[in-house]
Scaffold this motif. Structure first.
Motif, PDB file in Angstrom:
ATOM      1  N   ARG A   1       0.822  -1.200   0.000  1.00 17.55           N
ATOM      2  CA  ARG A   1       0.000   0.000   0.000  1.00 17.55           C
ATOM      3  C   ARG A   1       0.861   1.257   0.000  1.00 17.55           C
ATOM      4  NH1 ARG A   1      -4.959  -0.351   0.290  1.00 17.55           N
ATOM      5  NH2 ARG A   1      -4.756  -2.486   1.054  1.00 17.55           N
TER       6      ARG A   1
ATOM      7  N   GLU B   1     -12.426   8.415  -3.830  1.00 10.38           N
ATOM      8  CA  GLU B   1     -11.654   7.356  -4.494  1.00 10.38           C
ATOM      9  C   GLU B   1     -11.141   6.340  -3.478  1.00 10.38           C
ATOM     10  OE1 GLU B   1      -8.659   9.494  -6.550  1.00 10.38           O
ATOM     11  OE2 GLU B   1      -9.951  10.044  -8.259  1.00 10.38           O
ATOM     12  N   ARG B   2     -10.704   6.819  -2.324  1.00 16.57           N
ATOM     13  CA  ARG B   2     -10.239   5.893  -1.283  1.00 16.57           C
ATOM     14  C   ARG B   2     -11.384   5.010  -0.792  1.00 16.57           C
ATOM     15  NH1 ARG B   2      -5.349   6.478   0.806  1.00 16.57           N
ATOM     16  NH2 ARG B   2      -4.112   8.329   0.352  1.00 16.57           N
TER      17      ARG B   2
ATOM     18  N   ASP C   1       1.376   6.880  -6.583  1.00 12.47           N
ATOM     19  CA  ASP C   1       0.244   7.693  -7.008  1.00 12.47           C
ATOM     20  C   ASP C   1       0.372   9.159  -6.613  1.00 12.47           C
ATOM     21  OD1 ASP C   1      -0.827   5.447  -8.062  1.00 12.47           O
ATOM     22  OD2 ASP C   1      -2.258   5.084  -6.453  1.00 12.47           O
TER      23      ASP C   1
ATOM     24  N   ARG D   1       2.097   1.854  -3.454  1.00  9.43           N
ATOM     25  CA  ARG D   1       1.066   2.455  -4.294  1.00  9.43           C
ATOM     26  C   ARG D   1       0.905   3.935  -3.988  1.00  9.43           C
ATOM     27  NH1 ARG D   1      -5.072   1.206  -3.200  1.00  9.43           N
ATOM     28  NH2 ARG D   1      -4.623   2.884  -1.736  1.00  9.43           N
ATOM     29  N   GLU D   2       0.900   4.251  -2.684  1.00 12.50           N
ATOM     30  CA  GLU D   2       0.755   5.658  -2.295  1.00 12.50           C
ATOM     31  C   GLU D   2       1.912   6.491  -2.838  1.00 12.50           C
ATOM     32  OE1 GLU D   2      -1.482   7.352  -0.600  1.00 12.50           O
ATOM     33  OE2 GLU D   2      -2.874   5.725  -0.128  1.00 12.50           O
TER      34      GLU D   2
ATOM     35  N   GLU E   1      -7.566   2.917   4.512  1.00 14.53           N
ATOM     36  CA  GLU E   1      -8.286   3.925   3.741  1.00 14.53           C
ATOM     37  C   GLU E   1      -9.186   4.766   4.648  1.00 14.53           C
ATOM     38  OE1 GLU E   1      -7.214   4.459   1.012  1.00 14.53           O
ATOM     39  OE2 GLU E   1      -6.369   2.588   0.283  1.00 14.53           O
TER      40      GLU E   1
ATOM     41  N   GLN F   1     -14.125   4.156  -2.393  1.00 15.17           N
ATOM     42  CA  GLN F   1     -14.506   3.212  -3.440  1.00 15.17           C
ATOM     43  C   GLN F   1     -13.507   2.074  -3.576  1.00 15.17           C
ATOM     44  OE1 GLN F   1     -14.951   5.664  -6.914  1.00 15.17           O
ATOM     45  NE2 GLN F   1     -16.828   6.658  -6.169  1.00 15.17           N
ATOM     46  N   SER F   2     -12.238   2.335  -3.276  1.00 14.69           N
ATOM     47  CA  SER F   2     -11.213   1.298  -3.444  1.00 14.69           C
ATOM     48  C   SER F   2     -11.429   0.114  -2.516  1.00 14.69           C
ATOM     49  CB  SER F   2      -9.818   1.897  -3.222  1.00 14.69           C
ATOM     50  OG  SER F   2      -9.614   2.216  -1.852  1.00 14.69           O
ATOM     51  N   VAL F   3     -12.170   0.296  -1.410  1.00 18.03           N
ATOM     52  CA  VAL F   3     -12.440  -0.824  -0.489  1.00 18.03           C
ATOM     53  C   VAL F   3     -13.935  -1.092  -0.373  1.00 18.03           C
ATOM     54  CG1 VAL F   3     -10.329  -0.601   0.862  1.00 18.03           C
ATOM     55  CG2 VAL F   3     -12.311   0.799   1.470  1.00 18.03           C
TER      56      VAL F   3
ATOM     57  N   GLY G   1      -8.255  -3.184  -1.582  1.00 15.44           N
ATOM     58  CA  GLY G   1      -7.705  -2.125  -2.414  1.00 15.44           C
ATOM     59  C   GLY G   1      -6.643  -2.659  -3.346  1.00 15.44           C
ATOM     60  N   VAL G   2      -6.537  -2.080  -4.510  1.00 18.68           N
ATOM     61  CA  VAL G   2      -5.555  -2.510  -5.488  1.00 18.68           C
ATOM     62  C   VAL G   2      -4.215  -1.938  -5.126  1.00 18.68           C
ATOM     63  CG1 VAL G   2      -4.933  -2.515  -7.907  1.00 18.68           C
ATOM     64  CG2 VAL G   2      -7.319  -2.600  -7.252  1.00 18.68           C
TER      65      VAL G   2
END
Length: 388
Positions: A185, A353-354, A192, A188-189, A289, A356-358, A386-387
């Motif tokens: 994670r 967005e966070r 992104d 990814r952070e 998240e 929705q990711s979970v 989360g992806v």
């Protein structure tokens, strides 16, 4: 000894004492119609008194759990009872619990030694009592039961130890999985947010020398943008480090949220009150998240709300969902139809967005002069990973 082990021993001692009291009651029924001599009454009183004291005195029970060798005194008490009342007395039933406790509390070698002492002591009483009539139970049955109960106690003890080891391995596996998930994670952070910001800073730095020569005014503007990008990258790095320190998956979510609120209050000076209606928790991905959404909501309060107080509430809804709300009494704003924040502010977009990711739902309610409420709800049964 670990707390779990002490608790186990305390439960074992309590169960054995209850068995002993039951055996004494059965023995009294068996002695109905017989004359109770003073020595028998003394044994009944001593066995009952010691059992009640240990059972209803937490201090004594805890002492026995912390010092298992005190069971030796119980062995001596059991053999003394057999010597006083005789091997044919129903009170011998009350000594069986001692054999069970010996097997439960001690390791194999000590338990075997305890069984030998019980059997040898019983055999000595049997051999020196001229009034005892030979029979299967008095000569073989009782000693066999002593050995069998010690063995049963040992089996239960080993099963408990294996269960404890299995739980420890499971906990270690969960911690390792959580750590791996956090690393993914974080990667990814960094990709992104921080990575893109640093990439933009690098591109601006590459073009800055050419602008210095050809257009000094444009160069100054690029330098200003470069400085802004560097400051933004530093802020994003601090945010990542803060969330890494805050979310430790082995700690309760309520504790992490309470510390997050206390830290924010200490930095901003605005009162931040936290309340947890029930003890609830989430998976590692959802926790991360949710904490990021709460941190972003608090950051928005600090930057824009001019609030006098903030409240954060963690609650379990009747349908099983977990809800976290951040509410302030600040100036508020008018949300756009698409759910975004005020023009030029993109924090709400990132929070959605966070969520929705979970598989969570984010609701923002606000109006000018009426404060703002940010609510995120997670359904553990519908939660998605989360992806990374």
């Amino acid at each position: 000894m670990r707390t779990e082990g002490r608790d186990f021993l305390q439960r074992v001692v309590a169960a054995a004492l209850l068995v002993r009291l039951g055996a004494i009651a059965v023995a009294l029924v068996g002695l109905t119609g017989h004359e109770l001599h003073g020595n028998v009454l003394v044994c009944i009183l001593v066995l009952s008194f010691t059992s009640f004291v240990q059972l209803y005195s937490p201090a004594v029970e805890a002492f026995v759990a912390r010092h298992p060798l005190t069971v030796i005194l119980d062995i001596l008490l059991a053999l003394g009872t057999v010597a006083v009342v005789g091997v044919e007395s129903p009170l011998v039933l009350a000594t069986f619990s001692t054999a069970l406790v010996v097997g439960l509390i001690f390791d194999r070698r000590v338990a075997v030694a305890g069984a030998v002492v019980l059997v040898a002591g019983y055999g000595l009483v049997l051999a020196t009592d001229p009034h005892t009539t030979s029979g299967f139970m008095t000569t073989l049955g009782v000693p066999t039961l002593y050995v069998a109960l010690v063995a049963v106690g040992g089996v239960v003890r080993q099963a408990h130890e294996r269960d404890t080891v299995a739980h420890q391995l499971l906990a270690e596996t969960k911690r390792a999985a959580a750590a791996a998930d956090e690393r993914a994670r974080l990667a990814r952070e960094m990709h992104d947010s921080l990575g893109k910001t640093l990439h933009g800073v690098a591109l601006a730095a590459q073009t800055l020398p050419s602008w210095v020569d050809s257009d000094p005014d444009a160069a100054r503007e690029h330098a200003r943008l470069l400085a802004d990008g560097a400051h933004r990258a530093a802020a994003e790095a601090r945010g990542l480090l803060t969330r890494m320190r805050a979310d430790q998956p082995d700690r309760p979510l309520a504790q992490v949220l309470a510390e997050l609120c206390a830290t924010w209050q200490g930095e901003c000076g605005t009162p931040c009150h936290f309340r947890a209606d029930r003890a609830v928790d989430l998976s590692t991905a959802a926790r991360y998240e949710v904490l990021a959404v709460v941190a972003e909501a608090l950051e928005n309060v600090r930057r824009h709300a001019r609030a006098s107080t903030v409240g954060v509430v963690l609650a379990a809804l009747p349908d099983g969902r977990v809800q976290v709300e951040v509410r302030d009494d600040g100036v508020g704003f008018s949300p756009s139809p698409d759910g975004a924040g005020p023009r030029g502010h993109y924090g709400l977009v990132g929070m959605r967005e966070r969520a929705q990711s979970v598989g969570a739902e984010l609701t923002v309610a606000s109006a000018p002069g009426e404060g703002t409420s940010v609510v995120i709800e997670v359904d553990p049964e519908k939660e998605v990973e989360g992806v990374a």
